[in-house]
Write an enzyme that holds these catalytic residues in place. Structure first.
Site, short mmCIF file in Angstrom:
data_model
loop_
_atom_site.label_atom_id
_atom_site.label_comp_id
_atom_site.label_asym_id
_atom_site.label_seq_id
_atom_site.Cartn_x
_atom_site.Cartn_y
_atom_site.Cartn_z
CB ALA A 1 -0.92 0.01 1.21
CE LYS A 2 5.64 0.75 -3.67
NZ LYS A 2 4.82 -0.43 -4.10
NE ARG A 3 -2.99 3.27 2.01
CZ ARG A 3 -3.30 2.84 0.79
NH1 ARG A 3 -2.43 2.94 -0.20
NH2 ARG A 3 -4.50 2.34 0.55
CG ASP B 1 3.39 1.91 -6.29
OD1 ASP B 1 4.25 1.44 -7.06
OD2 ASP B 1 2.99 1.32 -5.28
#
Lengths: 297, 297
Positions: free
Chosen positions: A98-100, B102
């Protein structure tokens, strides 16, 4: 809270049984079409749960790509919840990609969303993005450590646009005074400190990094000193993105899928190369077996 | 695709009518309790839709904090979809504070999730995080420019842990050769280039930045040259986080809520200071009016 073993220990055990490969669950419209599915929430759910059903018991780690569920809104997230529940029931480890990243109580919200025992989207690990500083991610690092879960923080990615941030030089404190260090290395160092403070119990090695497989595509090494990390390394870029199993061994020194230089499992990720073998479960498992064989051979 | 005016033009018009304040929709459990609501999806939905109902027609921009919906999983995202639909129907602009980032087709997924006309979560703008490089965010910048929407990319945040990344020195190309520049400034410069390439039509000024209100809390300026940005600036930190309207004027030179030094509206954000006035709609509107008055007075 829970008494489960640390994420690093569980991942190490799974890698020992199945090999180091992590399979991405990337429900791209093109892949869905190849499986005879529509690019809607129902198609995404069939695809993702089909991957879990075929590969649980045959792979160490599954990595759903959250963006490709989120693009369908709440219906897509509902499909992801069901996929993660299947994985929990089947005992296969998951990392939500999710690359939060945020600060304060907002970061605590993201942490609870993915790393709390009772969260609808509970995963074994979560990817994080540190533009606001690794220190800002503390609510997620702390919750992961407390619940036997893990995080993988972006350190070095292989896309060329990343250098302007990740290769920038930052001032850091060192025993000998302030010195300059690359941002990507300072991310690794901050997580090494976290891991050093959680050597035992459910938080052991809970802080991992994401380091892209750059050697195959650019001829450059990742250039990071991972020796002190004490945690796992997630390595995107295998297969369709150009990296080879030999590149993994060359860059991370873990040709046997064991602990590697970082002191935690080094886990290469492939998505397309495996997923295009589906939907036949046997073909999916064969693709995983071939890649794990090449990684450990 | 759409023929709507650019996000910057629509935001400028809204700021001209209502004043520059952006109100955060932050359904924290403590705020929900203050409104007599439970911390579940139903409570979050009543809270968020209540803010829209009270403030549509009275504020330039609403900023839902996505983490605080996501923590409830798909049910929380469903509440957010309904909130965003209410805002669209009422004609009030929204920025989804999701801080996504991303690469490649995954970034395109996030872009479509929040910036496509037919997306369940379609918003007027989206916040982005550039740890993978501003260039990696191109799918979102391009979709925003094509659809008359906007992005706000994190440049400088006010939390102290951020300096290790945002104040690091990066090599950048310049007409006079390569030179070192702060990461935060290089983010601003990359977005200025994007805006320069989209001067007319729906993409005009579509690339904004997030710059925290640091002066009030740290005594430091943000230290950025925003003169060439040509896009809007979102400024968290007003009110409960310690910043004052005078700090906004001092840091951004836009005491009248007009274009400011960046060439696009400068939009300070307050959440708690407004939301604690609820749930009474008149009290919410009065809190917004007081803050807008202080910002433009």
């Amino acid at each position: 809270m829970t008494s489960r073993a640390s994420f690093r220990a569980r991942l190490r055990d799974a890698v020992g049984v199945h090999g180091p490969l992590c399979v991405g669950i990337d429900p791209h419209p093109g892949l869905l079409a190849g499986w005879g599915l529509d690019p809607d929430a129902d198609g995404v759910e069939r695809f993702a749960r089909g991957v879990v059903e075929a590969l649980a018991g045959h792979v160490a780690l599954l990595k759903p790509q959250v963006a490709l569920f989120e693009v369908l809104g709440s219906a897509g997230l509902r499909a992801l919840e069901r996929t993660l529940a299947d994985a929990r029931d089947a005992g296969v480890l998951t990392v939500a990609d999710a690359k939060r990243g945020d600060i304060g109580s907002t970061m605590a919200g993201y942490a609870r969303a993915w790393l709390a025992d009772d969260a609808p989207l509970a995963s074994d690990a979560l990817t994080l993005s540190p533009y606001l500083g690794v220190g800002a991610l503390a609510p997620a690092l702390d919750l992961a450590a407390a619940t036997g879960r893990g995080v993988f923080v972006l350190a070095r990615t292989s896309n060329p646009e990343a250098a302007g941030v990740q290769s920038a030089q930052a001032w850091v404190s060192a025993p000998t005074g302030r010195r300059m260090r690359e941002v990507a290395q300072s991310v690794v160092d901050a997580l090494a400190e976290h891991n050093a403070a959680h050597r035992d119990g459910p938080g052991d090695g809970s802080a991992g990094v994401v380091v892209g497989l750059t050697r195959g595509t650019t001829g450059r090494d990742h250039g990071l000193d991972l020796a002190g990390l004490g945690g796992p390394v997630l390595v995107p870029g295998l297969g369709a993105q150009g990296g080879t199993p030999a590149d993994v061994a060359g860059a991370f020194g873990a040709p046997d899928g064991a602990l590697g230089a970082a002191g935690g499992p080094v886990v290469p990720v492939s998505a397309r190369e495996v997923l295009t073998a589906g939907p036949d479960p046997g073909a999916l498992r064969a693709a995983v077996g071939a890649l794990n064989g090449a990684l450990t051979g």
